[in-house]
Design an enzyme around this catalytic site. Structure first.
Site, PDB file in Angstrom:
ATOM      1  CG  ASN A  62      -3.811   0.493  -5.991  1.00 27.18           C
ATOM      2  OD1 ASN A  62      -4.608  -0.426  -5.869  1.00 27.18           O
ATOM      3  ND2 ASN A  62      -2.572   0.313  -6.396  1.00 27.18           N
ATOM      4  CD  GLU A  64      -0.554   1.558 -10.236  1.00 30.05           C
ATOM      5  OE1 GLU A  64      -0.221   1.130 -11.355  1.00 30.05           O
ATOM      6  OE2 GLU A  64      -0.024   1.179  -9.173  1.00 30.05           O
ATOM      7  CD  GLU A  75      -3.804   3.518   1.849  1.00 28.54           C
ATOM      8  OE1 GLU A  75      -3.819   3.703   0.613  1.00 28.54           O
ATOM      9  OE2 GLU A  75      -2.956   2.822   2.415  1.00 28.54           O
ATOM     10  CB  CYS A 113       2.158   6.514   0.830  1.00 27.26           C
ATOM     11  SG  CYS A 113       0.938   7.666   0.176  1.00 27.26           S
ATOM     12  CB  CYS A 116      -2.429   7.835   2.280  1.00 27.14           C
ATOM     13  SG  CYS A 116      -2.779   7.552   0.531  1.00 27.14           S
TER      14      CYS A 116
HETATM   15  N1  THU Z   1      -0.512   2.297  -2.762  1.00 29.61           N
HETATM   16  C1  THU Z   1      -1.698   2.391  -2.110  1.00 29.61           C
HETATM   17  O1  THU Z   1      -2.775   2.384  -2.717  1.00 29.61           O
HETATM   18  N2  THU Z   1      -1.683   2.497  -0.768  1.00 29.61           N
HETATM   19  C2  THU Z   1      -0.557   2.416  -0.003  1.00 29.61           C
HETATM   20  O2  THU Z   1      -0.644   2.480   1.218  1.00 29.61           O
HETATM   21  C3  THU Z   1       0.751   2.267  -0.639  1.00 29.61           C
HETATM   22  C4  THU Z   1       0.759   2.324  -2.107  1.00 29.61           C
HETATM   23  C5  THU Z   1      -0.540   2.143  -4.212  1.00 29.61           C
HETATM   24  C6  THU Z   1      -0.058   3.310  -5.002  1.00 29.61           C
HETATM   25  C7  THU Z   1       0.380   2.646  -6.278  1.00 29.61           C
HETATM   26  O3  THU Z   1      -0.746   2.476  -7.117  1.00 29.61           O
HETATM   27  C8  THU Z   1       0.848   1.278  -5.846  1.00 29.61           C
HETATM   28  O4  THU Z   1       0.292   1.057  -4.559  1.00 29.61           O
HETATM   29  C9  THU Z   1       2.350   1.140  -5.758  1.00 29.61           C
HETATM   30  O5  THU Z   1       2.918   2.170  -5.043  1.00 29.61           O
END
Ligand code: THU
Length: 162
Positions: A62, A64, A75, A113, A116
């Site tokens: 991830n 951000e 994902e 999520c 995704c």
């Molecule tokens: N996040 C993911 O990368 N994948 C998931 O399946 C759930 C959430 C990330 C997004 C954000 O950077 C952090 O987790 C918190 O939501």
């Protein structure tokens, strides 16, 4: 009026030692990929590694952003990385893990999520081959889901626009 019901089966493993070797190795790579996360806001570091039909693996994490909608989940990063590095090659399995650096507890699987799930489904429909998901925290149970469609019932797809 009639009622419909949607259900699906998935596998639950107690720990990584009961996985088949290919899944165990992929999950290990996903854990490693959590170290490449850029998650200064949530401290929730997610790693995802895809195993492609040509045997290659591609990882993502991830990323951000101070403007949170600009952030990307692991994902969607791994889907984009795989498509850009190996266009047209089928993704067979994606392992997803995380390291919750805020609580230091990463003991259960997390599922992708909603956005995704939509992106995973787009890739699955494009490649016409189911994508398996191996979901796990740093420790604890592991879920295996054999088809992304299970995670997004009644989905909106290109077929709806035909
Ligand atoms: N996040 C993911 O990368 N994948 C998931 O399946 C759930 C959430 C990330 C997004 C954000 O950077 C952090 O987790 C918190 O939501």
């Amino acid at each position: 009026m009639k009622k419909e019901e949607i259900s699906f089966e998935y596998q639950v493993f107690d720990d990584a030692s009961s996985l088949m070797e290919a899944d165990r190795s992929l999950l290990q790579k996903a854990k490693l990929a959590t170290q490449t996360a850029y998650a200064p806001y949530s401290q929730f570091c997610v790693g995802a590694t895809a195993l492609l039909a040509n045997g290659a693996t591609v990882s993502g994490s991830n990323q951000e952003n101070a403007s949170s909608p600009a952030g990307l989940c692991a994902e969607r990063v791994v889907l984009a990385a795989a498509a850009a590095s190996y266009p047209g090659i089928v993704i067979n399995t994606i392992a997803i893990s995380y390291d919750n650096k805020r609580t230091s507890i990463s003991d259960h699987p997390v599922a992708p999520c909603g956005i995704c799930r939509q992106s995973l489904l787009e890739t699955q429909l494009q490649q016409q081959t189911p994508i398996r998901l191996v979901l796990s925290g740093w420790e604890g149970n592991i879920f295996i889901i054999n088809d992304v469609r299970h995670l997004l019932p009644l989905s909106f797809t290109a077929a709806d626009m035909e």
